[in-house]
Design an enzyme around this catalytic site. Structure first.
Site, PDB file in Angstrom:
ATOM      1  N   HIS A 280     -11.583  -5.373  11.769  1.00 17.95           N
ATOM      2  CA  HIS A 280     -10.446  -5.957  11.062  1.00 17.95           C
ATOM      3  C   HIS A 280     -10.075  -7.227  11.822  1.00 17.95           C
ATOM      4  CE1 HIS A 280      -6.094  -5.349   9.380  1.00 17.95           C
ATOM      5  NE2 HIS A 280      -6.798  -6.186   8.657  1.00 17.95           N
TER       6      HIS A 280
ATOM      7  N   ARG B  17       2.121 -11.587  -1.870  1.00 15.71           N
ATOM      8  CA  ARG B  17       0.754 -11.920  -1.450  1.00 15.71           C
ATOM      9  C   ARG B  17       0.113 -12.878  -2.441  1.00 15.71           C
ATOM     10  NH1 ARG B  17      -1.500  -9.615   3.473  1.00 15.71           N
ATOM     11  NH2 ARG B  17      -0.002  -8.020   4.078  1.00 15.71           N
TER      12      ARG B  17
ATOM     13  N   ASP C 168     -10.168 -11.695   7.475  1.00 12.69           N
ATOM     14  CA  ASP C 168      -9.661 -10.324   7.544  1.00 12.69           C
ATOM     15  C   ASP C 168     -10.686  -9.245   7.883  1.00 12.69           C
ATOM     16  OD1 ASP C 168      -7.304  -8.751   7.355  1.00 12.69           O
ATOM     17  OD2 ASP C 168      -7.927  -8.015   5.400  1.00 12.69           O
TER      18      ASP C 168
ATOM     19  N   ARG D 211       0.839  -1.197   0.000  1.00 10.16           N
ATOM     20  CA  ARG D 211       0.000   0.000   0.000  1.00 10.16           C
ATOM     21  C   ARG D 211       0.875   1.248   0.000  1.00 10.16           C
ATOM     22  NH1 ARG D 211      -2.506   1.604   3.848  1.00 10.16           N
ATOM     23  NH2 ARG D 211      -1.333   0.571   5.494  1.00 10.16           N
TER      24      ARG D 211
ATOM     25  N   LYS E 110      -8.320  -2.703   0.272  1.00 14.09           N
ATOM     26  CA  LYS E 110      -8.290  -1.881   1.476  1.00 14.09           C
ATOM     27  C   LYS E 110      -9.078  -0.578   1.304  1.00 14.09           C
ATOM     28  CE  LYS E 110      -6.086  -4.588   4.232  1.00 14.09           C
ATOM     29  NZ  LYS E 110      -6.843  -5.276   5.323  1.00 14.09           N
TER      30      LYS E 110
ATOM     31  N   SER F   4      -0.132  -7.861  12.290  1.00  6.63           N
ATOM     32  CA  SER F   4       0.783  -8.807  11.661  1.00  6.63           C
ATOM     33  C   SER F   4       1.774  -9.353  12.684  1.00  6.63           C
ATOM     34  CB  SER F   4       1.540  -8.119  10.529  1.00  6.63           C
ATOM     35  OG  SER F   4       2.456  -8.982   9.921  1.00  6.63           O
TER      36      SER F   4
ATOM     37  N   LYS G  23      -2.771 -14.329  14.132  1.00 10.32           N
ATOM     38  CA  LYS G  23      -4.202 -14.317  13.811  1.00 10.32           C
ATOM     39  C   LYS G  23      -4.555 -15.391  12.787  1.00 10.32           C
ATOM     40  CE  LYS G  23      -5.761 -10.638  11.631  1.00 10.32           C
ATOM     41  NZ  LYS G  23      -6.412 -10.825  10.317  1.00 10.32           N
ATOM     42  N   THR G  24      -3.786 -15.469  11.717  1.00 10.70           N
ATOM     43  CA  THR G  24      -4.076 -16.447  10.664  1.00 10.70           C
ATOM     44  C   THR G  24      -3.931 -17.867  11.178  1.00 10.70           C
ATOM     45  OG1 THR G  24      -3.336 -14.907   8.956  1.00 10.70           O
ATOM     46  CG2 THR G  24      -3.426 -17.221   8.356  1.00 10.70           C
TER      47      THR G  24
END
Length: 548
Positions: A229, A337, A266, A56, A210, A247, A251-252
């Site tokens: 989020h 990604r 997400d 981004r 995003k 990050s 979480k994943t």
């Protein structure tokens, strides 16, 4: 230019070659034929972006500041960068000029939101087949009952021109100066009132995702929906859970639980009817992905199929001439990604909706080693930790960082949460109370000392604490409140040594623990004062801030 959307629709109607809602196979085929992507050994597509588009571009991400809505946005947040209506109209005019001259355009109708009662209709217009495929992976098909949506008559248009650049001379004094003194030639801009977004010059596919997440985070609270989020999953008994974390917090990994069906990884909304995923797919970080540790994600991208059936997109991964990826090579970018549809995962809930969450987990990787591995938060505490969105960077991960660095990202997603902070925090507190939702803080970081001295908490122990929170084992145990962070620590948790639940017990040097804990608490207090000192935050929430 008050009527941007009708003007764009008119231009599209006059264009000689607009491909409207073409089949997925055609998107894939055209991406390859147009040389926008290569076919990897598995059949997934590989694509690459210019160096300025490997992630981004937050300094080029802008929100139109208009009298109608400017009081809604927290302009003191470092990520809410204003632009004026005139400048946005210039972006739009430039985009129309590109559209008129482009040989082939792709127009795709999708929605954001699995609950059709607040699904946002989105028309994506782009000149890139690969970006059209990304939209097909990530955004949801239009439901049959879209007329029930509160946004049915006022959808959103997203124009994506990834490889076209703005004329810096034209935008002198309107766009930021780059470090070399030149004016920027890209913009990721949104007009919330007129419901138009433009991605101009940023080829990073996540810019599209995003931008629309930010739009939902702006619009939904006015409809009584709390945007989050987070990842979400559901147990066999229908009990749903939300996992929030930045990050590196796990979480994943922790949301991928064989005993629980995944709703999404997400972005979700929490309405009066329950929770719902915004998306149709996932956008997973690929660097160092281990097929043994994350087999479902790996297989979603790397399963073999005819390329016209596959459609997963690997962005900025190292690909060799034999068609094989090397995900441990970060020379292109550490932010490689992959985009893929949710249905490529094995254990999902296809509706992507569930009832009200029984449990919410805030994940933090505390490299100072002073936070408890698990603690239960009351309403005010939950609102405070939601506001703070704390985790830490490690020494050595960036030049000049020699000790852990506290990182705060409001609501665990600061760049995408445009409204004033009390809006989101108050909604969380009210929904917690109304639906009797338990909130736990899980520290996936260090124990027994800070990074370099202590040890990272073992994943099996973290999973035991997560399971204890999810299955109710922590509901009826005794708790005590420690004084520095005001956190409620359980006396026991199945599968976890009781002595490690209180972090001071794991430090051999108790005085060093106290000094380190006070240092981190002071960082909390200073950040709170800077970010929220002038905001409308309830007194009870302020009192729960460490260092106060």
């Amino acid at each position: 230019m008050n009527e941007l959307k009708p003007l764009l629709i008119q231009k599209l109607a006059l264009h000689p070659n607009v491909l409207n809602n073409i089949p997925r196979r055609d998107m894939i085929r055209r991406a390859v034929e147009n040389k926008e992507a290569l076919i990897s050994e598995s059949g997934a597509l590989a694509t690459w972006t210019p160096p300025e588009s490997t992630g981004r571009s937050p300094k080029d991400t802008l929100i139109v500041k208009r009298s109608l809505s400017e009081e809604n946005v927290d302009w003191t947040s470092p990520n809410n960068l204003p632009t004026d209506e005139e400048t946005f109209d210039m972006f739009f005019e430039d985009a129309l000029e590109v559209i008129e001259k482009t040989g082939t355009l792709y127009e795709t109708d999708r929605v954001i939101g699995a609950d059709s009662r607040y699904a946002l209709p989105v028309k994506v217009v782009t000149d890139m087949a690969a970006h059209t495929l990304f939209a097909d992976n990530m955004f949801r098909p239009v439901p049959d009952d879209l007329e029930n949506s509160c946004f049915a008559d006022n959808g959103f248009i997203l124009i994506a021109l990834p490889y076209h650049k703005l004329n810096p001379a034209k935008y002198e004094g309107r766009l930021r100066k780059k470090p070399n003194g030149e004016t920027s030639n890209m913009a990721v801009a949104v007009d919330m009132d007129r419901r138009v977004g433009i991605v101009y010059g940023s080829a990073y596919m996540g810019s599209m995702k995003k931008l629309l997440f930010t739009v939902m985070n702006y619009l939904l609270p006015f409809e009584g929906v709390l945007p989050l989020h987070c990842s979400a999953n559901e147990g066999a008994n229908g009990d749903s859970a939300l996992l929030l974390g930045l990050s590196g917090t796990g979480k994943t990994t922790l949301s991928a639980d064989a005993s629980r069906a995944l709703l999404g990884d997400d972005e979700h909304g929490w309405s009066d009817d329950g929770i719902a995923n915004f998306e149709n797919g996932c956008y997973a970080k690929m660097i160092d992905i281990n097929p043994k540790k994350e087999p479902d994600i790996y297989d979603a991208i790397m399963h073999k199929d005819d390329y016209l059936n596959h459609g997963s997109i690997v962005e900025n991964g190292m690909l060799y001439p034999n068609g094989k990826f090397d995900y441990f090579d970060d020379r292109l970018t550490p932010n490689s990604r992959a985009s893929y549809p949710l249905v490529y995962l094995k254990n999902i809930k296809e509706s992507s909706t569930a009832g009200h969450p029984t449990t919410i987990l805030f994940l933090t990787a505390d490299a100072y080693g002073v936070l408890p591995p698990v603690s239960k938060l009351n309403k005010d505490q939950a609102m405070l930790w939601f506001l703070m969105g704390y985790t830490s960077k490690l020494a050595g991960t960036e030049t000049g960082i020699t000790e852990p660095q506290a990182t705060f990202s409001r609501f665990f997603g600061q760049p995408f949460m445009p409204l004033n902070p009390d809006v989101y925090a108050d909604m969380l507190g009210k929904k917690m109370e109304e639906h009797n939702t338990n909130v736990y803080l899980i520290n996936t970081g260090w124990s027994g000392g800070a990074y370099g001295v202590g040890q990272r908490i073992d994943l099996p122990l973290t999973r035991a604490m997560v399971n204890g929170a999810l299955n109710g084992d922590l509901d009826n145990v005794d708790y005590h409140t420690e004084s520095v962070f005001h956190l409620n620590i359980p006396a026991s948790c199945p599968g976890v040594p009781s002595e490690m639940l209180n972090p001071v017990n794991t430090w051999s040097d108790k005085e060093a623990y106290r000094i380190t804990a006070d240092k981190l608490a002071a960082k909390f207090s200073a950040h709170f004062d800077k970010a929220y000192g002038s905001k409308n935050i309830a007194t009870g929430v302020i009192k729960e801030c460490p260092g106060k």
